[in-house]
Design an enzyme around this catalytic site. Structure first.
Site, PDB file in Angstrom:
ATOM      1  N   ASP A   7      44.415   7.497  43.648  1.00 22.08           N
ATOM      2  CA  ASP A   7      43.197   7.605  44.570  1.00 22.08           C
ATOM      3  C   ASP A   7      43.100   8.500  45.767  1.00 22.08           C
ATOM      4  O   ASP A   7      42.551   8.457  46.911  1.00 22.08           O
ATOM      5  CB  ASP A   7      42.923   6.050  45.251  1.00 22.08           C
ATOM      6  N   VAL A   8      44.025   9.651  45.527  1.00 15.92           N
ATOM      7  CA  VAL A   8      43.753  10.765  46.468  1.00 15.92           C
ATOM      8  C   VAL A   8      42.625  11.624  46.088  1.00 15.92           C
ATOM      9  O   VAL A   8      41.842  12.075  47.344  1.00 15.92           O
ATOM     10  CB  VAL A   8      45.007  11.580  46.005  1.00 15.92           C
ATOM     11  N   LYS A  47      42.267  13.053  42.601  1.00 16.89           N
ATOM     12  CA  LYS A  47      42.725  14.227  41.800  1.00 16.89           C
ATOM     13  C   LYS A  47      41.673  14.565  40.650  1.00 16.89           C
ATOM     14  O   LYS A  47      41.409  15.538  40.198  1.00 16.89           O
ATOM     15  CB  LYS A  47      43.836  13.571  41.180  1.00 16.89           C
ATOM     16  N   VAL A  49      38.388  14.065  40.992  1.00 15.78           N
ATOM     17  CA  VAL A  49      37.339  14.820  41.567  1.00 15.78           C
ATOM     18  C   VAL A  49      37.761  16.454  41.598  1.00 15.78           C
ATOM     19  O   VAL A  49      36.995  17.412  41.365  1.00 15.78           O
ATOM     20  CB  VAL A  49      36.786  14.605  43.087  1.00 15.78           C
ATOM     21  N   LYS A 106      42.543  14.665  30.016  1.00 13.26           N
ATOM     22  CA  LYS A 106      43.376  13.517  30.294  1.00 13.26           C
ATOM     23  C   LYS A 106      44.076  13.212  29.275  1.00 13.26           C
ATOM     24  O   LYS A 106      43.710  12.495  28.315  1.00 13.26           O
ATOM     25  CB  LYS A 106      42.448  12.623  30.826  1.00 13.26           C
ATOM     26  N   PRO A 143      36.493  18.723  51.227  1.00 12.29           N
ATOM     27  CA  PRO A 143      36.139  17.674  52.101  1.00 12.29           C
ATOM     28  C   PRO A 143      35.664  16.381  51.234  1.00 12.29           C
ATOM     29  O   PRO A 143      35.164  16.614  50.180  1.00 12.29           O
ATOM     30  CB  PRO A 143      34.826  18.110  52.886  1.00 12.29           C
TER      31      PRO A 143
END
Length: 209
Positions: A13-14, A16, A18, A33, A184
């Site tokens: 959930d960092v 990655k 996106v 993936k 951002p």
């Protein structure tokens, strides 16, 4: 020969997925993936398809699609699937291929096999995606250290979140890695806002082979 960039992260959930969507779009490349765990709420490939602007044929099918949303080794056990590392060979792509791992670098796939072991076999340049929030220095430096211990080439580190100049500078300096930029958090998040923000934060030359 496949020309690929691996995207890993300091944690789950960092951001990655996106980041991978933005990178694949910036490079006008392909996305893959290897292992998707959890299908009911949509997949990371679905997210990249929606956000990258790439045609469907450049979102390459996963080697494994596991129903259970869990660490791949646990999801595979629940789903009665055996993950064969021989099937995790990067698929052919005539463009740059962005490969997204699962969670962090040391996520297990099967038995004692880690994603890091697969990356070490590939030896593709790897981007570390990290938060800017408190705690990121330790998580980032541990990830960099684990990559180096396996002789996995590090392209650089990319941050996601609000600017934290001191943390970002410290990680790059102590870790001895290139600071690629910072994306951002975006609201709204769609293909248009991501493409604009990614192009402002990074350039294709940052990821040149």
């Amino acid at each position: 020969m496949t020309r690929a960039i691996v995207v890993t992260a300091t944690d789950t959930d960092v951001g990655k997925t996106v980041f991978s969507a933005g990178l694949a779009g910036l490079l006008d490349g392909c996305y893959w993936k290897p292992v998707q765990a959890g299908l009911a709420d949509g997949t990371d490939s679905d997210t990249v398809r929606r956000l990258s602007g790439l045609p469907d044929d450049r979102i390459l099918p996963e080697a494994y699609r596991l129903e259970t949303p869990a660490s791949p080794h646990h999801a595979a056990a629940i789903d009665n699937v055996v993950i064969d590392p021989a099937l995790l060979a990067p698929p052919p792509c005539d463009r740059r291929l962005v490969i997204e791992g699962a969670g962090g670098l040391l996520v297990p796939l099967a038995g004692g096999l880690l994603f890091a072991d697969i990356f070490a076999g590939w030896r593709f340049e790897t981007v570390v995606v990290a938060r800017t929030a408190l705690g990121t220095i330790n998580h980032s430096l541990l990830t960099i250290e684990a990559l180096r211990a396996r002789d996995i080439p590090i392209l650089g580190i990319a941050f996601i979140g609000d600017p934290q100049e001191e943390s970002e500078r410290t990680i790059a300096a102590i870790g001895g890695v290139r600071r690629l930029g910072r994306l951002p958090r975006l609201d709204p998040l769609d293909a248009g806002t991501l493409a604009a923000a990614f192009a402002a934060a990074f350039s294709p030359e940052d990821f040149a082979p």
